[in-house]
Design a protein around this motif. Sequence first.
Motif, PDB file in Angstrom:
ATOM      1  N   GLN A  28      12.868 108.271   1.049  1.00  0.00           N
ATOM      2  CA  GLN A  28      13.985 107.363   1.258  1.00  0.00           C
ATOM      3  C   GLN A  28      13.464 105.959   1.581  1.00  0.00           C
ATOM      4  O   GLN A  28      13.232 105.620   2.733  1.00  0.00           O
ATOM      5  N   PRO A  29      13.245 105.165   0.591  1.00  0.00           N
ATOM      6  CA  PRO A  29      12.792 103.789   0.854  1.00  0.00           C
ATOM      7  C   PRO A  29      13.920 102.961   1.466  1.00  0.00           C
ATOM      8  O   PRO A  29      15.087 103.327   1.440  1.00  0.00           O
ATOM      9  N   GLY A  30      13.527 101.851   2.072  1.00  0.00           N
ATOM     10  CA  GLY A  30      14.505 100.982   2.714  1.00  0.00           C
ATOM     11  C   GLY A  30      14.440 101.145   4.219  1.00  0.00           C
ATOM     12  O   GLY A  30      13.406 101.495   4.810  1.00  0.00           O
ATOM     13  N   VAL A  31      15.592 100.889   4.882  1.00  0.00           N
ATOM     14  CA  VAL A  31      15.622 100.912   6.334  1.00  0.00           C
ATOM     15  C   VAL A  31      15.421 102.318   6.883  1.00  0.00           C
ATOM     16  O   VAL A  31      14.803 102.504   7.937  1.00  0.00           O
ATOM     17  N   VAL A  32      15.902 103.340   6.175  1.00  0.00           N
ATOM     18  CA  VAL A  32      15.729 104.713   6.651  1.00  0.00           C
ATOM     19  C   VAL A  32      14.258 105.107   6.623  1.00  0.00           C
ATOM     20  O   VAL A  32      13.731 105.704   7.583  1.00  0.00           O
ATOM     21  N   GLY A  33      13.595 104.765   5.547  1.00  0.00           N
ATOM     22  CA  GLY A  33      12.170 105.056   5.473  1.00  0.00           C
ATOM     23  C   GLY A  33      11.358 104.270   6.491  1.00  0.00           C
ATOM     24  O   GLY A  33      10.370 104.772   7.055  1.00  0.00           O
ATOM     25  N   GLU A  34      11.776 103.029   6.773  1.00  0.00           N
ATOM     26  CA  GLU A  34      11.059 102.230   7.776  1.00  0.00           C
ATOM     27  C   GLU A  34      11.277 102.788   9.171  1.00  0.00           C
ATOM     28  O   GLU A  34      10.349 102.792  10.001  1.00  0.00           O
ATOM     29  N   LEU A  35      12.505 103.254   9.440  1.00  0.00           N
ATOM     30  CA  LEU A  35      12.752 103.884  10.746  1.00  0.00           C
ATOM     31  C   LEU A  35      11.889 105.145  10.913  1.00  0.00           C
ATOM     32  O   LEU A  35      11.335 105.393  11.992  1.00  0.00           O
ATOM     33  N   ALA A  36      11.759 105.916   9.862  1.00  0.00           N
ATOM     34  CA  ALA A  36      10.911 107.110   9.929  1.00  0.00           C
ATOM     35  C   ALA A  36       9.449 106.728  10.165  1.00  0.00           C
ATOM     36  O   ALA A  36       8.735 107.380  10.940  1.00  0.00           O
ATOM     37  N   GLN A  37       9.022 105.651   9.524  1.00  0.00           N
ATOM     38  CA  GLN A  37       7.639 105.198   9.736  1.00  0.00           C
ATOM     39  C   GLN A  37       7.409 104.744  11.173  1.00  0.00           C
ATOM     40  O   GLN A  37       6.366 105.038  11.773  1.00  0.00           O
ATOM     41  N   LEU A  38       8.379 104.023  11.753  1.00  0.00           N
ATOM     42  CA  LEU A  38       8.252 103.580  13.137  1.00  0.00           C
ATOM     43  C   LEU A  38       8.184 104.770  14.097  1.00  0.00           C
ATOM     44  O   LEU A  38       7.353 104.803  15.017  1.00  0.00           O
ATOM     45  N   ARG A  39       9.042 105.734  13.892  1.00  0.00           N
ATOM     46  CA  ARG A  39       9.026 106.921  14.757  1.00  0.00           C
ATOM     47  C   ARG A  39       7.719 107.691  14.626  1.00  0.00           C
ATOM     48  O   ARG A  39       7.154 108.168  15.625  1.00  0.00           O
ATOM     49  N   LEU A  40       7.218 107.811  13.410  1.00  0.00           N
ATOM     50  CA  LEU A  40       5.974 108.541  13.204  1.00  0.00           C
ATOM     51  C   LEU A  40       4.790 107.827  13.858  1.00  0.00           C
ATOM     52  O   LEU A  40       3.920 108.470  14.472  1.00  0.00           O
ATOM     53  N   SER A  41       4.750 106.511  13.764  1.00  0.00           N
ATOM     54  CA  SER A  41       3.666 105.748  14.410  1.00  0.00           C
ATOM     55  C   SER A  41       3.734 105.883  15.925  1.00  0.00           C
ATOM     56  O   SER A  41       2.706 106.053  16.592  1.00  0.00           O
TER      57      SER A  41
END
Length: 268
Positions: free
Chosen positions: A57-70
């Motif tokens: 899911q690219p976009g804001v959803v994918g970025e939110l997932a990346q932030l949580r994973l980091s």
Amino acid sequence: MEAAAAIVGLLFVLFVLAGVFVTVKAVKAAKRGVDRTVAQARRTVEDTTLRARQFAQPGVVGELAQLRLSLRTSMRATQEVLYGGSPDDASLSEAIGLFERLSAHGHELDDELKRLEREPDRATIGTRLPDLRERLERITHSAESLRWAARDRARKFADDDLASLSDQIDVESGALRHWTRVEDVTDPLRDPVPGRAESAGPGETTSPGQGQPTDGPARSGATAGPSDAAARSWGPTPEDQPAITARDPRTQPSYPWQKTPRTEDTTR
């Protein structure tokens, strides 16, 4: 008889209480093990879901997932380092206290990111992303500072221990080489040193140039005149008398343990 019955009843009650206590402890330990297993399984599932969402899911959803994973990866790594080194280093207790306070902010940020994943207004999420990213960077930076400080401290202790161990091994290695002796003239087992005069034995003199022991009487005879040449020949001259005369067998004392010589040998 009544006293024996009372003692037996008391022992029975004690055994029952001990069994109940052991059972409760075993149940609690099993429950903790199950809780740890469930929590670990839940974290694994969530991490796998976040990785899949990050790429799917690219976009804001994918970025939110990346932030949580980091955030989860950084906090988990710091927690493992601090809690893993605390049994060997009591000084990490204060660092663990600071990490727990930091974990509260991390959980708060993770919950907020999780709520934003279900937010249908993507524009609102986009406007809040810079602030969330800044908070994430501050939290992860603090966690990394604690983690690397604990690692550097553990490495410094390991280097000091290795240096001390190396010194002790050097000392023990020198002690094991007990045959190596200190350079001492009076030591009879020392190795001879080239060019150094050795101590002369009895009846010997040391030549000043060579430093080697020489025989006193032999060297003193080297300056004798030609009249002493015959005395230094290989055998005694006819006019010379032997220094020691041989004993006459007939005059030797007899001992009771010796055999009596035969008559024919005496006649001869």
